[in-house]
Scaffold this motif. Structure first.
Motif, PDB file in Angstrom:
ATOM      1  N   TYR A  69       0.837  -1.209   0.000  1.00 29.28           N
ATOM      2  CA  TYR A  69       0.000   0.000   0.000  1.00 29.28           C
ATOM      3  C   TYR A  69       0.865   1.248   0.000  1.00 29.28           C
ATOM      4  CZ  TYR A  69      -3.936  -2.952   1.377  1.00 29.28           C
ATOM      5  OH  TYR A  69      -4.921  -3.902   1.413  1.00 29.28           O
ATOM      6  N   ILE A  70       0.284   2.307  -0.539  1.00 31.52           N
ATOM      7  CA  ILE A  70       0.913   3.622  -0.460  1.00 31.52           C
ATOM      8  C   ILE A  70       0.242   4.385   0.678  1.00 31.52           C
ATOM      9  CG2 ILE A  70       1.083   5.877  -1.629  1.00 31.52           C
ATOM     10  CD1 ILE A  70       1.519   4.343  -4.256  1.00 31.52           C
ATOM     11  N   TYR A  80       1.558  -4.822   4.065  1.00 37.64           N
ATOM     12  CA  TYR A  80       1.995  -6.135   3.596  1.00 37.64           C
ATOM     13  C   TYR A  80       3.346  -6.506   4.210  1.00 37.64           C
ATOM     14  CZ  TYR A  80      -1.954  -6.250   0.421  1.00 37.64           C
ATOM     15  OH  TYR A  80      -3.220  -6.293  -0.101  1.00 37.64           O
ATOM     16  N   TYR A  81       4.101  -5.473   4.566  1.00 41.13           N
ATOM     17  CA  TYR A  81       5.360  -5.730   5.292  1.00 41.13           C
ATOM     18  C   TYR A  81       5.036  -6.466   6.602  1.00 41.13           C
ATOM     19  CZ  TYR A  81       9.663  -4.838   7.862  1.00 41.13           C
ATOM     20  OH  TYR A  81      10.800  -4.997   8.603  1.00 41.13           O
ATOM     21  N   ASN A 105       6.135   4.306   1.036  1.00 39.89           N
ATOM     22  CA  ASN A 105       6.360   5.620   1.650  1.00 39.89           C
ATOM     23  C   ASN A 105       7.549   6.333   1.023  1.00 39.89           C
ATOM     24  OD1 ASN A 105       4.351   5.920   3.881  1.00 39.89           O
ATOM     25  ND2 ASN A 105       5.190   3.905   4.367  1.00 39.89           N
ATOM     26  N   ALA A 106       8.012   5.818  -0.101  1.00 42.58           N
ATOM     27  CA  ALA A 106       9.164   6.464  -0.750  1.00 42.58           C
ATOM     28  C   ALA A 106       8.787   7.898  -1.131  1.00 42.58           C
ATOM     29  CB  ALA A 106       9.538   5.680  -2.001  1.00 42.58           C
ATOM     30  N   PRO A 176      -6.155   2.277   2.095  1.00 39.52           N
ATOM     31  CA  PRO A 176      -5.522   3.222   1.177  1.00 39.52           C
ATOM     32  C   PRO A 176      -6.182   3.212  -0.201  1.00 39.52           C
ATOM     33  CG  PRO A 176      -3.871   1.935   2.333  1.00 39.52           C
ATOM     34  CD  PRO A 176      -5.198   1.316   2.653  1.00 39.52           C
ATOM     35  N   THR A 177      -5.990   4.283  -0.939  1.00 37.24           N
ATOM     36  CA  THR A 177      -6.589   4.361  -2.273  1.00 37.24           C
ATOM     37  C   THR A 177      -5.570   4.019  -3.355  1.00 37.24           C
ATOM     38  OG1 THR A 177      -6.100   6.702  -2.308  1.00 37.24           O
ATOM     39  CG2 THR A 177      -8.314   6.077  -1.604  1.00 37.24           C
ATOM     40  N   GLN A 178      -4.304   3.916  -2.948  1.00 37.82           N
ATOM     41  CA  GLN A 178      -3.266   3.606  -3.941  1.00 37.82           C
ATOM     42  C   GLN A 178      -2.297   2.544  -3.412  1.00 37.82           C
ATOM     43  OE1 GLN A 178      -1.496   7.533  -4.765  1.00 37.82           O
ATOM     44  NE2 GLN A 178      -2.274   7.256  -6.848  1.00 37.82           N
ATOM     45  N   ALA A 179      -1.610   1.926  -4.343  1.00 36.48           N
ATOM     46  CA  ALA A 179      -0.593   0.937  -3.979  1.00 36.48           C
ATOM     47  C   ALA A 179       0.504   0.931  -5.039  1.00 36.48           C
ATOM     48  CB  ALA A 179      -1.230  -0.449  -3.896  1.00 36.48           C
TER      49      ALA A 179
END
Ligand code: PGA
Length: 237
Positions: A69-70, A80-81, A105-106, A176-179
């Protein structure tokens, strides 16, 4: 291509694990591709058991997960980590520097996508990739309509996937809305693919896959072109 019909979730998990055990016995420094979700939980239990019984060691393995996930902390219980640490990594002897997930989180997410595919390539490519399948045929977070040529990329999660995954969060709003997800081509680059699917919910997607029509509307269908695909599937009914 190999189709293996099983009669229980436990059997599916054991059969999938035995393929990975064989791979690790043949090549202890294999590069493994891991998946998250409900389907592989039993598989990881079997892997932990095989490790505890001395059948395999993961000290030389490198692994890459399909997606993350972002925008949630990497150590949030729903990441997922965290899933991988809880289900596998903390129970086996894989060194911390040897397992990889995309960094949601980059600071520069586009750069992170490029870096991820590059690090898989630098590791020599994935020897064996575990995969689940979504009810709409998605693989990793590659939803219907995704280009078969896609590499690791940033995706907007569909409403149905967010609803499906809300069980891991306190509420739907928290999903989250993005990954970041490995793309379909990144997955196809693996030397071997093992797809697992068990339960009544998966019957239709397996039927569609078996139907053999290759279309971007059904992302998993591209796997039919893979030279070394095993599908382990079944349902209660
Ligand atoms: P599941 O998800 O294993 O939780 O059913 C599979 C997927 O959506 O890829």
């Amino acid at each position: 291509m190999k189709w293996m019909k099983v009669s229980s979730y436990e059997e599916m998990s054991k059969v999938a694990c035995s393929i990975f055990v064989k791979q690790l016995q043949y090549k202890p420094n294999s590069v493994l591709g891991f998946a998250t979700g409900g389907s592989p939980v039993g598989f990881y239990k079997e892997m932990v058991k095989s490790y505890q019984e001395g059948e395999i060691s993961l000290d030389q393995v490198r692994s890459f997960n399909l997606d993350e996930y972002i925008g949630i902390p990497f150590n949030s219980p729903a990441s997922y980590y965290s899933y991988m640490v809880e289900n596998l990594f903390r129970h086996v002897n894989i060194p911390k520097e040897s397992y990889h997930l995309p960094d949601g989180n980059a600071i520069d997410l586009k750069e992170e996508c490029l870096r991820y595919d590059k690090s898989i390539e630098e590791a020599g490519g994935i020897d064996i990739q575990l995969l689940g399948i979504g009810v709409n045929g998605h693989i990793a977070f590659n939803e219907p309509g995704t280009s078969f040529e896609s590499l690791t990329n940033i995706v907007n999660l569909t409403e149905s996937t967010r609803i499906e995954n809300a069980r891991y969060f306190e509420s739907l709003e928290d999903v989250p809305t993005q990954a970041i997800t490995m793309g379909i081509q990144s997955i196809m680059n693996a030397k071997e693919i093992v797809l697992i699917a068990f339960g009544d919910k998966k019957v239709n997607s397996i039927k569609q896959l078996r139907g053999g029509k290759i279309t971007e509307d059904f992302p998993a269908s591209q796997l039919l072109k893979h030279p070394n695909l095993t599908v382990i599937y079944g349902s209660e009914g």
